[in-house]
Design an enzyme around this catalytic site. Sequence first.
Site: not given
Ligand code: UDX
Length: 449
Positions: A154, A207, A253, A255-256, A263
């Site tokens: 994770f 997962k 949460l 937004a964007g 992943c």
């Molecule tokens: C994710 C999961 O968090 C992790 O548990 C898993 O093992 C692998 O995939 P990761 O891909 O590294 O990790 O990125 P994460 O930090 O989850 O962000 C994912 C995407 O969501 C990013 O592009 C981020 O900018 C976006 N995001 C995240 C949002 O747009 N809003 C949020 O509130 C959080």
Amino acid sequence: MGLKLGIFGTGYAGLVTSVCLAQLGHTVTAIDKDPDIVASLSDGRPTIHEPGLPELLTNNLQTGRLRFTTQAEDAMAAAEIVFLCVGTPPRADGRADLAQVEEVARTIAPLLDGYKLIVEKSTVPARTADWIDWTIRRLAGREHPFDVASNPEFLREGSAVRDFLQPDRIVIGADSSRARSLLLDLYEPSFECPIVVTSVTTAELIKQTANAFLATRISFINMISDLCEKLGVDVTTVASSVGLDSRIGGHFLSAGLGFGGSCLPKDLSSLIKVAEDNGVDVSMLRDVEHINTARVDRLLAKVERALWVLRDKVIGILGVAFKPDTDDIRGAPSLGVVPRLHGAGSILRIYDPAAGPNLQRLYPPDDRLTYANSALEAARDAHALLILTDWNEFRSLDLGQLRSLMRTPIIVDGRNLFEPAQVQAAGFEYYSLGRGEATLRVEPKRVYV
Ligand code: UDX
């Protein structure tokens, strides 16, 4: 007493898993097919950008607990537990491409000599372990006992080392007592967090469900942000207030521009396919995908609203990584924004603290696309500044200095980094996602040409 471990694959998951398990006192032999990667890692040069990784790599090479090789035999001979950390990229149809997983299974089969525990760490569709088991059995026959288990990672890019060493929970999917106790021997001595012990298929689904839910939260708040724009409401206020409910929580949460990376997008589409292949209606997850895919269009519509004609307009782009604290551009919104603006004839000046070189391999510099060494350099003479990644350093930009550099003071913020009032007070026309629509158009005080 440390265990002897083999790791197949030294990408994000495999390399972090290797150095962290070595750090916990185990003897780790990590295999990669690419000799250049093996050489780089053996010399203590990390092949990915992860805080904390260089120190752990150097430290564990020096103690001799960690080594890298291209020879699978080396790992199999020494290991009691072998982790599969190879890539499971998306196929065109959205299913996970399991070719690398199968290749490792075929590599392992003839090398079995006595009991081995083969553990899926890569994110795989439910029931993949059955296929690994079937492949090995078919090739290795019955004389060598083995089990296939699931122990999903994770890890978030940018905090992978911390996520490994301080997990919220550890999930062990094992269908034999021998596999269960081996994995508990590996994890119980080093971790205080909850350890979930369940079936292999359940662990595989846990997962995929986790990532699909994270993606759902993000698309949900992005859907609400579109409504906020129509109502003239700030989505960050809605999200932070909703997140105060302990059943909801404030994370994921924001937004964007939505979720990118290697992943969430692929795991979401893979779960959709697993469900549909099993006759389960997951159209809700299809909507999660569609909402996410539309975020780049939403941003570009604001760019056109701000600039009208895009051709020959100088646009500074801040951030191309899919998220801060990583150089990874896989699934990043910049992969949609850059070609669309470049194709429209805009003149792009791109800056990212870490991911510039990776984007440059896809979009090399030309007379209308250059890479800047700082945010201010990217903003110089720009008609507008776009923010695509919420790097912390952008939050502390001197807005006054920024405004003096730009041809027209326009910011289109895809990550809602700034407070609208703060940016408008600095004399900018500020567009963001979900912060009301009508209140952001500020007539420039001077006529700009
Ligand atoms: C994710 C999961 O968090 C992790 O548990 C898993 O093992 C692998 O995939 P990761 O891909 O590294 O990790 O990125 P994460 O930090 O989850 O962000 C994912 C995407 O969501 C990013 O592009 C981020 O900018 C976006 N995001 C995240 C949002 O747009 N809003 C949020 O509130 C959080």
